[in-house]
Design a protein around this motif. Structure first.
Motif, PDB file in Angstrom:
ATOM      1  N   ILE A 173       1.059  -1.046   0.057  1.00 14.31           N
ATOM      2  CA  ILE A 173      -0.119  -0.221  -0.309  1.00 14.31           C
ATOM      3  C   ILE A 173       0.727   1.546   0.136  1.00 14.31           C
ATOM      4  N   ARG A 174       1.340   1.568   0.968  1.00  9.96           N
ATOM      5  CA  ARG A 174       3.040   2.362   0.680  1.00  9.96           C
ATOM      6  C   ARG A 174       3.616   2.849  -0.076  1.00  9.96           C
ATOM      7  N   ALA A 175       3.948   1.349  -0.847  1.00 13.31           N
ATOM      8  CA  ALA A 175       4.528   1.314  -2.263  1.00 13.31           C
ATOM      9  C   ALA A 175       3.864   1.932  -2.909  1.00 13.31           C
ATOM     10  N   MET A 176       1.991   2.442  -3.662  1.00 19.58           N
ATOM     11  CA  MET A 176       1.479   2.358  -4.231  1.00 19.58           C
ATOM     12  C   MET A 176       1.187   3.980  -4.287  1.00 19.58           C
ATOM     13  N   PHE A 177       1.095   4.702  -3.026  1.00 22.33           N
ATOM     14  CA  PHE A 177       1.279   5.399  -2.720  1.00 22.33           C
ATOM     15  C   PHE A 177       2.241   6.506  -2.346  1.00 22.33           C
ATOM     16  N   THR A 178       2.809   6.142  -2.835  1.00 25.78           N
ATOM     17  CA  THR A 178       4.112   6.930  -2.476  1.00 25.78           C
ATOM     18  C   THR A 178       4.694   7.030  -3.655  1.00 25.78           C
ATOM     19  N   LEU A 179       4.238   6.294  -5.042  1.00 28.40           N
ATOM     20  CA  LEU A 179       4.930   6.068  -6.336  1.00 28.40           C
ATOM     21  C   LEU A 179       4.740   8.341  -6.499  1.00 28.40           C
ATOM     22  N   LYS A 180       5.318   8.392  -7.946  1.00 25.09           N
ATOM     23  CA  LYS A 180       5.187   9.815  -8.364  1.00 25.09           C
ATOM     24  C   LYS A 180       3.920   9.941  -9.049  1.00 25.09           C
ATOM     25  N   ASN A 181       3.284   9.168  -9.777  1.00 27.09           N
ATOM     26  CA  ASN A 181       2.412   8.479 -10.753  1.00 27.09           C
ATOM     27  C   ASN A 181       1.652   7.721  -9.734  1.00 27.09           C
ATOM     28  N   ILE A 182       1.007   8.433  -9.234  1.00 27.06           N
ATOM     29  CA  ILE A 182       0.059   7.446  -7.626  1.00 27.06           C
ATOM     30  C   ILE A 182      -1.545   6.260  -8.971  1.00 27.06           C
ATOM     31  N   PRO A 183      -1.518   4.910  -8.592  1.00 23.87           N
ATOM     32  CA  PRO A 183      -3.114   4.654  -9.792  1.00 23.87           C
ATOM     33  C   PRO A 183      -3.750   5.027  -9.343  1.00 23.87           C
ATOM     34  N   GLN A 184      -4.719   5.253 -10.309  1.00 18.98           N
ATOM     35  CA  GLN A 184      -6.103   5.877 -10.449  1.00 18.98           C
ATOM     36  C   GLN A 184      -6.928   4.955  -9.703  1.00 18.98           C
ATOM     37  N   ARG A 185      -6.715   4.442 -10.005  1.00 16.52           N
ATOM     38  CA  ARG A 185      -7.787   2.542 -10.194  1.00 16.52           C
ATOM     39  C   ARG A 185      -6.902   1.693  -9.608  1.00 16.52           C
ATOM     40  N   ILE A 186      -6.962   0.446  -8.650  1.00 11.74           N
ATOM     41  CA  ILE A 186      -6.681  -0.464  -7.869  1.00 11.74           C
ATOM     42  C   ILE A 186      -7.632  -1.375  -7.890  1.00 11.74           C
ATOM     43  N   ILE A 187      -7.281  -2.209  -7.859  1.00 14.23           N
ATOM     44  CA  ILE A 187      -8.158  -3.382  -7.706  1.00 14.23           C
ATOM     45  C   ILE A 187      -7.595  -4.350  -6.893  1.00 14.23           C
ATOM     46  N   VAL A 188      -7.826  -4.918  -5.884  1.00 13.55           N
ATOM     47  CA  VAL A 188      -7.020  -5.937  -4.676  1.00 13.55           C
ATOM     48  C   VAL A 188      -8.243  -7.290  -5.224  1.00 13.55           C
ATOM     49  N   VAL A 189      -7.849  -8.142  -5.008  1.00 14.05           N
ATOM     50  CA  VAL A 189      -8.474  -9.497  -5.147  1.00 14.05           C
ATOM     51  C   VAL A 189      -7.215 -10.099  -3.738  1.00 14.05           C
ATOM     52  N   ASP A 236     -12.314  -7.007   4.870  1.00 17.51           N
ATOM     53  CA  ASP A 236     -11.893  -5.648   5.844  1.00 17.51           C
ATOM     54  C   ASP A 236     -10.919  -5.990   6.632  1.00 17.51           C
ATOM     55  N   ASN A 237     -10.188  -6.285   6.544  1.00 12.73           N
ATOM     56  CA  ASN A 237      -8.662  -6.584   6.334  1.00 12.73           C
ATOM     57  C   ASN A 237      -7.686  -5.148   5.946  1.00 12.73           C
ATOM     58  N   TRP A 238      -8.017  -5.403   4.692  1.00 10.49           N
ATOM     59  CA  TRP A 238      -7.935  -4.559   3.229  1.00 10.49           C
ATOM     60  C   TRP A 238      -8.265  -3.177   3.521  1.00 10.49           C
ATOM     61  N   VAL A 239      -9.150  -3.214   4.196  1.00 13.32           N
ATOM     62  CA  VAL A 239     -10.900  -1.746   4.282  1.00 13.32           C
ATOM     63  C   VAL A 239      -9.611  -0.999   5.266  1.00 13.32           C
ATOM     64  N   ASN A 240      -9.102  -1.320   6.380  1.00 12.55           N
ATOM     65  CA  ASN A 240      -8.678  -1.210   7.744  1.00 12.55           C
ATOM     66  C   ASN A 240      -7.388  -0.531   6.426  1.00 12.55           C
ATOM     67  N   GLU A 241      -6.653  -1.633   6.032  1.00 13.16           N
ATOM     68  CA  GLU A 241      -5.372  -1.161   5.992  1.00 13.16           C
ATOM     69  C   GLU A 241      -4.893  -0.489   4.918  1.00 13.16           C
ATOM     70  N   LEU A 242      -6.236   0.272   4.057  1.00 12.78           N
ATOM     71  CA  LEU A 242      -5.541   1.052   3.308  1.00 12.78           C
ATOM     72  C   LEU A 242      -5.639   2.268   3.996  1.00 12.78           C
ATOM     73  N   ILE A 243      -7.257   2.623   4.173  1.00 16.38           N
ATOM     74  CA  ILE A 243      -7.845   3.929   5.298  1.00 16.38           C
ATOM     75  C   ILE A 243      -5.953   4.068   6.290  1.00 16.38           C
ATOM     76  N   MET A 244      -5.892   2.893   6.626  1.00 18.55           N
ATOM     77  CA  MET A 244      -4.241   3.615   7.964  1.00 18.55           C
ATOM     78  C   MET A 244      -3.226   4.050   6.866  1.00 18.55           C
ATOM     79  N   TRP A 245      -3.102   2.739   5.864  1.00 15.43           N
ATOM     80  CA  TRP A 245      -1.361   3.259   5.364  1.00 15.43           C
ATOM     81  C   TRP A 245      -1.310   4.111   3.723  1.00 15.43           C
ATOM     82  N   SER A 246      -2.741   4.226   3.139  1.00 18.79           N
ATOM     83  CA  SER A 246      -2.429   5.123   1.492  1.00 18.79           C
ATOM     84  C   SER A 246      -2.161   6.602   1.972  1.00 18.79           C
ATOM     85  N   GLY A 247      -2.337   7.539   3.554  1.00 12.22           N
ATOM     86  CA  GLY A 247      -1.955   8.651   3.425  1.00 12.22           C
ATOM     87  C   GLY A 247      -3.531   9.932   2.706  1.00 12.22           C
TER      88      GLY A 247
END
Length: 463
Positions: free
Chosen positions: A36-52, A59-70
């Motif tokens: 998550i931090r790798a994606m959201f600290t890129l110079k060009n942050i992905p506009q649409r991300i699919i998590v499988v 629920d864990n992914w929802v919480n982690e995205l909220i916590m780490w995306s910034g």
């Protein structure tokens, strides 16, 4: 935002520099927040991300995205009922369970993602499954899309599973599965439906260095021993004797085996399936006769159930109890609930809301001391560091799967020593299986996998 560990910080530029990569860090090292931090600290942050991911981890992914995306995110969980809303809103992150991949397939054009993350990617290790083919199709449609494969156990078979990921990561280099097998693996000719095929039986010894070199380019793996100073983890095997009724039923079942393992051809699918069904029934009997007798909803005559109760009563700590059999989790939960003792459970038949509520109850309610989990439903992805006692009522064939379950507690955030109890029935198939599983644990480092177990068992291993 919490502070990242050094190994997570070091992993960020690796993922940023490699748009398609396997992150195979050991269980409990925080692969989710790293990617998550790798994606959201890129110079060009992905506009649409699919998590499988497995549905237990949504629920864990929802919480982690909220916590780490910034940043504030529009996160949507894929359901058949919200397809039109997804196409209209174009959320920042679309989370999809492996079970919902067929629904995702219909959004391939309508939701042009520029990043896809496969958590617990061993779910698509089989190149012949529909799930793998859907992921493959996405990779071809969006050839510039970033794709990350997350799993502490990317291989379950003899090292061949990685081709499924390598073919997506670098299709020009790994276009042919059969050429990959011929290059790196010893094979033997086996007959399938009248056709002889090459079946891989192990990594070529002289190709080991080349194989690991390739994996090192396309895969990053760090172990807990390298990265963390975690509390100690100790293992205790508790041998148990069957009750008289249990032994009689076990002996009767053993005598009904349609074929001895000594005479079994491991490449005969129907024969193997039949014997595996008989072995599973034997393992159920080792847990409790009531698991194989229709119409009985209790755990009478079960030394394992009694030992679980004893271990729970002898500690003030929270306890996680794993069993391969959901019926055991259901009945233990029912037993404690009938006595109005707070407890939780997690099985495959529960809805996502029920799973989340039970996990939350165990983690947050100080009076809820125990959670009963069916190993395949909750043996990966969960963070249960609130507990420091694990009871393995029975073991799976795959040592990596057993370790995955255990490491729900032995991971980042654990502050206490962890004790793992293995319950093992004397004079039973459990002893033979567990001995072979323990022997196989050392093989993971060679090819990051486990080899087949059935063909190595002898007839005396059934008794």
């Amino acid at each position: 935002m919490k502070k990242l560990y050094n190994h997570q910080i070091e992993g960020i530029p690796i993922l940023q520099e490699k748009p398609r990569h396997i992150l195979a860090d050991d269980m409990g090292l925080g692969k989710t927040c790293t990617v998550i931090r790798a994606m959201f600290t890129l110079k060009n942050i992905p506009q649409r991300i699919i998590v499988v991911c497995p549905k237990t981890l949504i629920d864990n992914w929802v919480n982690e995205l909220i916590m780490w995306s910034g940043k504030p995110l529009k996160i949507t969980v894929l359901k058949r009922s919200n397809l039109f809303k997804i196409m209209k809103d174009q959320p920042d992150v679309l989370i999809c369970s492996y079970e919902s991949l067929r629904i995702l397939e219909g959004l391939q054009v309508m939701y042009p993602a520029d990043c896809m993350i496969m958590d617990e990617c061993h779910k698509i290790k089989n190149r012949n499954t529909y799930a793998w083919k859907i992921i493959k199709e996405f990779s071809k449609t969006y050839s510039k899309m970033r794709m990350y494969f997350l799993s502490a156990t990317p291989n379950v078979n003899i090292g061949t599973d990685v081709w499924s990921y390598l073919n997506i990561i670098c299709p020009t280099m790994f276009s042919s599965y059969h050429e990959f097998i011929q290059e790196f693996f010893d094979v033997k000719k086996v007959e399938r439906n009248g056709v002889y095929i090459n079946k891989p039986i192990g990594l070529k010894k002289y190709k080991k260095e080349d194989f690991q070199g390739i994996l090192g380019h396309f895969m990053t793996r760090r172990t807990k021993e390298e990265c963390l100073d975690l509390p100690e983890k100790s293992f205790i095997t508790i041998p148990l004797n069957m009750t008289k009724r249990q032994r009689e039923l076990y002996t009767e079942l053993e005598s009904s085996f349609s074929i001895s393992l000594n005479d079994l051809d491991p490449d005969d699918f129907l024969a193997v399936s039949g014997v595996l069904a008989q072995i599973t029934r034997s393992k159920q009997l080792c847990v409790s006769p009531d698991l194989v007798i229709p119409g009985i909803d209790s755990l009478d005559d079960s030394p394992k159930a009694e030992m679980v109760k004893e271990l729970i009563s002898n500690t003030n700590d929270k306890v996680v109890v794993f069993s391969q059999f959901a019926m055991f989790a259901d009945r233990m939960h029912k037993y404690y609930s009938s006595k109005h003792i707070p407890c939780a459970k997690l099985t495959g038949s529960m809805t996502q809301e029920q799973r989340s509520e039970n996990v939350r109850k165990f983690k947050e309610n100080p009076d809820c001391k125990m959670i009963f989990i069916s190993t395949k439903a909750g043996g990966y992805g969960l963070n249960l560091v609130e507990a420091n006692t694990v009871i393995m009522v029975d073991s799976l064939w795959n040592p990596a799967a057993n370790n995955q379950a255990i490491d729900r507690t032995h991971r980042i955030g654990q502050t206490k020593n962890v004790t793992i109890y293995y319950l093992e029935m004397n004079k039973s198939i459990e002893q033979r299986i567990n001995a072979i599983v323990r022997e196989k644990e050392g093989m993971f480092d060679e090819t990051i996998n486990e080899t087949g177990i059935l063909s190595r068992m002898k007839n005396q291993d059934v008794a």
